[in-house]
Design a protein around this motif. Structure first.
Motif, PDB file in Angstrom:
ATOM      1  N   ARG A 487      36.186  60.082  18.925  1.00  0.00           N
ATOM      2  CA  ARG A 487      35.172  59.882  19.964  1.00  0.00           C
ATOM      3  C   ARG A 487      35.359  60.869  21.116  1.00  0.00           C
ATOM      4  N   ALA A 488      34.278  61.482  21.553  1.00  0.00           N
ATOM      5  CA  ALA A 488      34.355  62.526  22.576  1.00  0.00           C
ATOM      6  C   ALA A 488      34.507  61.959  23.986  1.00  0.00           C
ATOM      7  N   ASN A 489      34.043  60.732  24.211  1.00  0.00           N
ATOM      8  CA  ASN A 489      34.036  60.160  25.560  1.00  0.00           C
ATOM      9  C   ASN A 489      35.127  59.124  25.746  1.00  0.00           C
ATOM     10  N   GLY A 490      35.607  59.030  26.990  1.00  0.00           N
ATOM     11  CA  GLY A 490      36.499  57.939  27.344  1.00  0.00           C
ATOM     12  C   GLY A 490      35.692  56.688  27.692  1.00  0.00           C
ATOM     13  N   VAL A 491      36.386  55.664  28.163  1.00  0.00           N
ATOM     14  CA  VAL A 491      35.712  54.405  28.511  1.00  0.00           C
ATOM     15  C   VAL A 491      36.044  53.996  29.940  1.00  0.00           C
ATOM     16  N   MET A 492      35.196  53.133  30.483  1.00  0.00           N
ATOM     17  CA  MET A 492      35.452  52.534  31.800  1.00  0.00           C
ATOM     18  C   MET A 492      36.077  51.160  31.574  1.00  0.00           C
ATOM     19  N   ILE A 493      37.252  50.949  32.189  1.00  0.00           N
ATOM     20  CA  ILE A 493      38.046  49.744  31.946  1.00  0.00           C
ATOM     21  C   ILE A 493      38.113  48.917  33.229  1.00  0.00           C
ATOM     22  N   SER A 494      37.798  47.644  33.104  1.00  0.00           N
ATOM     23  CA  SER A 494      37.873  46.768  34.277  1.00  0.00           C
ATOM     24  C   SER A 494      39.325  46.631  34.728  1.00  0.00           C
ATOM     25  N   MET A 495      39.552  46.766  36.045  1.00  0.00           N
ATOM     26  CA  MET A 495      40.889  46.570  36.601  1.00  0.00           C
ATOM     27  C   MET A 495      40.979  45.262  37.387  1.00  0.00           C
ATOM     28  N   ALA A 496      39.951  44.388  37.205  1.00  0.00           N
ATOM     29  CA  ALA A 496      39.926  43.124  37.954  1.00  0.00           C
ATOM     30  C   ALA A 496      39.365  42.021  37.076  1.00  0.00           C
ATOM     31  N   ASN A 497      39.655  40.779  37.438  1.00  0.00           N
ATOM     32  CA  ASN A 497      39.078  39.597  36.798  1.00  0.00           C
ATOM     33  C   ASN A 497      37.949  39.062  37.673  1.00  0.00           C
ATOM     34  N   GLY A 498      36.908  38.526  37.048  1.00  0.00           N
ATOM     35  CA  GLY A 498      35.831  37.939  37.831  1.00  0.00           C
ATOM     36  C   GLY A 498      34.481  38.206  37.215  1.00  0.00           C
ATOM     37  N   GLU A 521      31.253  37.635  33.037  1.00  0.00           N
ATOM     38  CA  GLU A 521      32.682  37.406  33.235  1.00  0.00           C
ATOM     39  C   GLU A 521      33.477  38.538  32.572  1.00  0.00           C
ATOM     40  N   VAL A 522      34.365  39.170  33.331  1.00  0.00           N
ATOM     41  CA  VAL A 522      35.203  40.240  32.795  1.00  0.00           C
ATOM     42  C   VAL A 522      36.664  39.961  33.146  1.00  0.00           C
ATOM     43  N   TYR A 523      37.559  40.670  32.490  1.00  0.00           N
ATOM     44  CA  TYR A 523      38.983  40.525  32.785  1.00  0.00           C
ATOM     45  C   TYR A 523      39.639  41.903  32.789  1.00  0.00           C
ATOM     46  N   GLU A 524      40.826  41.968  33.335  1.00  0.00           N
ATOM     47  CA  GLU A 524      41.546  43.229  33.392  1.00  0.00           C
ATOM     48  C   GLU A 524      41.825  43.738  31.975  1.00  0.00           C
ATOM     49  N   LEU A 537      38.691  55.623  32.468  1.00  0.00           N
ATOM     50  CA  LEU A 537      38.586  55.441  33.921  1.00  0.00           C
ATOM     51  C   LEU A 537      38.713  53.963  34.252  1.00  0.00           C
ATOM     52  N   ASP A 538      39.661  53.632  35.127  1.00  0.00           N
ATOM     53  CA  ASP A 538      39.823  52.248  35.582  1.00  0.00           C
ATOM     54  C   ASP A 538      38.862  51.993  36.736  1.00  0.00           C
ATOM     55  N   VAL A 539      38.074  50.940  36.634  1.00  0.00           N
ATOM     56  CA  VAL A 539      37.034  50.655  37.634  1.00  0.00           C
ATOM     57  C   VAL A 539      37.069  49.181  38.010  1.00  0.00           C
ATOM     58  N   ASN A 540      36.401  48.854  39.099  1.00  0.00           N
ATOM     59  CA  ASN A 540      36.277  47.469  39.533  1.00  0.00           C
ATOM     60  C   ASN A 540      34.799  47.088  39.544  1.00  0.00           C
ATOM     61  N   PRO A 541      34.315  46.412  38.499  1.00  0.00           N
ATOM     62  CA  PRO A 541      32.894  46.053  38.427  1.00  0.00           C
ATOM     63  C   PRO A 541      32.561  44.774  39.194  1.00  0.00           C
ATOM     64  N   THR A 542      33.550  44.209  39.914  1.00  0.00           N
ATOM     65  CA  THR A 542      33.317  42.945  40.630  1.00  0.00           C
ATOM     66  C   THR A 542      33.193  43.146  42.137  1.00  0.00           C
ATOM     67  N   THR A 543      33.211  44.399  42.594  1.00  0.00           N
ATOM     68  CA  THR A 543      33.170  44.691  44.024  1.00  0.00           C
ATOM     69  C   THR A 543      31.789  44.411  44.596  1.00  0.00           C
ATOM     70  N   GLY A 544      31.737  43.638  45.703  1.00  0.00           N
ATOM     71  CA  GLY A 544      30.474  43.368  46.391  1.00  0.00           C
ATOM     72  C   GLY A 544      30.346  44.225  47.632  1.00  0.00           C
TER      73      GLY A 544
END
Length: 613
Positions: A487-498, A521-524, A537-544
């Protein structure tokens, strides 16, 4: 009953050639349904997944009567992944109807199923289907089939196959393209002419029957289905069962059933030539020979081609484990796989050794073969972690070199997309065998490593804007072709729960393609999207959005998100890499990293790098 003529036939073809539609017509005209009975299309495809996917997965039996002759019909799968279903039933039939599309001609799977029939000495009947197509080329297709017979070393007798032309969906068969017909009478007459009477003297021989298929009934237990080759079977009869391992055991037949239409009907006695279902023999298995105790003569074992692909079925260890599934332990998974092994002869299961997570290595005939099993398990309430599909390599017994499974791939695409697809197949170590073009669409044939096609289907669909057709079939083993880019692309990985928030996802859209929507609902360690670059890439998809003294959280315009990519099970299995898993539950499919925290992932990357140095 011993004087009644019985003919057993199988309908074989490539996928989408019209097998199940032809069986519908045979049943309809063979009197299997009442005049006012409402019948679904592809009535033999009774399994939920068969109806949803529009393909035949399991071989199934039915029976009709024509002019006082009983005709047992076996409907077979056309997809290469389920070819083990075809292999084992060939010995139970007298002839096969080879169905070929009038436009497409013989396809890769046509070669496989025809080869199996010819090996057993069967004399096929060729039927060119869909002759009402605008682009039909029936006469050319007959010549192509003749060439295929010659390539497969058919005997002179097999080469003199009768040819019919028809439209299965209209229930029509005719002897030539010029003659007309209103029903399948020409096909019925050809079957009767092609197959002689089953030798009466065989009914007077000691009993011999071989089990080719298994079924299960909640009231009477495991059922064995097969043809009586010699003698008779009676209810209550004591028999000797010879297993594939050569071990003999004694059993008693408690029930005998034969086919009438789509139904099994109990009888007290059945005779040589018929396909029957028997109950009462504990542990009965495919390939077992049922013999007269006074005359034990086992039949040749049913051999099935080896698996070509494996996946690890692991206990689900995610933070959401057990929330929706009923069966989550390794014991549950083991018992379910053991039950599957009883009826799925193309499957093998091995316990995982030296693994941090409990699970099993499951070997099958391809991604679809294994994904059908996974889908069945999730619908039954199982939770699993599934690893990246891996092809099974062999060692050349003479040279000791590594061999890998190859596939023959036929690509049919609009001409403007052909260059892109050819380039990508070349990069994947494919070898072009043939190319043809009519100015509008190009037809390209490749020989390519099976592992090169893992993950290619979705890419192919995107590159051809959904207009391309790709057909695959097994093409033996060849020396290892070398490394192939993954696979040519990396992934975005959740670094938070919520729960994911639209504000955070709106910012992440700029970085790639999302796999989740708002309020999910996601988890680390869970994969939430594809990165536009080649690194993870580690990301936080729960940020408001934060409140300030001068602006409230609601003053900005509402976030408008692009629809996220919702993967199917097959797409998810093709997408993941060696350090990722598909989390399968009865309700959700999630993509995740094997190691959930950043520190764990860093450690294992270092370990792998050291191991390769």
């Amino acid at each position: 009953m011993t004087d009644k003529k019985i003919i057993n036939i199988a309908v074989i073809a490539h996928v989408d050639a019209g097998k199940s539609t032809l069986v519908d017509a045979l049943l309809q005209q063979g009197g299997a349904f009442r005049e006012n009975q409402e019948v679904k299309a592809q009535v033999m495809d009774s399994n939920d997944q068969e109806r949803e996917r529009g393909i035949t997965i399991y071989s199934k039996n039915c029976a009709i009567e024509y002019k006082g002759i009983k005709i047992n019909i076996v409907d077979t799968p056309g997809h290469a992944d389920f070819s083990s279903e075809v292999e084992r039933i060939m010995k139970t039939v007298d002839t096969v109807i080879l169905l070929v599309d009038s436009s497409e001609g013989p396809m890769p799977q046509t070669r496989f199923v025809l080869h199996k029939a010819l090996e057993l000495g069967l004399r096929p009947i060729l039927m060119i289907n869909k002759i009402d197509k605008k682009d039909q080329r029936a006469e050319e297709v007959v010549d192509e089939v003749l060439e295929l017979f010659m390539e497969l070393d058919a005997t002179n007798e097999q080469m003199e196959f009768p040819t019919l032309y028809g439209i299965a969906k209209n229930g029509i068969a005719q002897f030539t393209m010029q003659t007309s017909s209103t029903d399948l009478s020409p096909l019925f007459e050809t079957i009767i002419t092609q197959v002689g009477s089953y030798p009466i003297e065989l009914a007077e021989q000691p009993t011999r029957m071989q089990v080719s298929t298994l079924a299960y009934d909640s009231f009477i237990g495991r059922l064995g289905i097969g043809r009586i080759f010699e003698g008779t079977l009676k209810e209550g009869q004591t028999v000797t069962i010879v297993g594939n391992d050569g071990v003999n055991k004694t059993g008693r037949i408690s029930k005998i059933m034969v086919y009438q239409g789509l139904n099994r009907v109990s009888v007290t006695e059945a005779f040589a030539g018929d396909i029957v279902t028997i109950a009462g023999i504990e542990g009965i298995s495919i390939g077992d020979t049922i013999c007269d105790p006074q005359n034990v003569r086992p039949m040749e074992a049913i051999t099935i081609e080896e698996p070509t692909m494996s996946m690890n079925f692991l206990v689900n260890t995610s933070p959401f484990a057990g929330k929706t599934g009923k069966f989550v332990t390794s014991r549950n998974i083991r018992e379910r796989l053991e039950r599957e092994l009883e009826v799925n002869v193309g499957l093998k299961v091995e316990p995982l050794e030296n693994s941090q997570v409990e699970g099993f290595k499951v070997l099958g005939r391809g991604e679809l073969h294994l994904s059908v099993l996974i889908e069945s398990m999730r619908r039954e309430g199982f939770e699993l972690g599934i690893s990246k599909p891996e092809v099974i390599f062999h060692k050349d017994p003479v040279t000791g070199n590594t061999l890998e499974p190859m596939e023959k791939v036929i690509i049919n695409v609009p001409t403007e997309y052909a260059g892109t697809i050819i380039n990508k197949l070349n990069q994947r170590k494919g070898l072009m065998l043939d190319m043809d073009s009519d100015g509008v669409r190009d037809k390209v044939t490749y020989n390519i490593p099976m592992r090169a096609l893992i993950g290619f289907r979705s890419e192919f669909t995107n590159d051809t804007h959904g207009e391309g057709i790709m057909v695959r079939s097994s093409n033996g083993f060849e020396p290892y072709k070398g490394d192939i880019e993954s696979r040519a692309n990396g992934v975005m990985i959740s670094m938070a729960n919520g729960k994911t928030l639209a504000y955070a996802l709106g910012n992440l859209e700029e970085r790639g393609i999302l796999f989740v929507g708002p309020q999910t609902e996601v988890y680390e360690g869970m994969i939430v999207g594809q990165h536009s670059r080649d690194n993870d890439l580690d990301v936080n998809p729960t940020t408001g959005k934060k409140l300030t003294n001068t602006r409230s959280s609601g003053t900005d315009d509402a976030v408008k998100l692009t629809p996220y990519k919702n993967m199917t099970l097959e797409e998810a299995l093709e997408y993941i890499e060696w350090d990722e898993l598909v989390e399968v539950t009865p309700i959700d499919l999630r993509l995740r990293k094997k190691w959930l925290t950043q520190n764990e992932r860093k450690q294992h990357r270092n370990d792998k790098r050291k191991a390769t140095e």
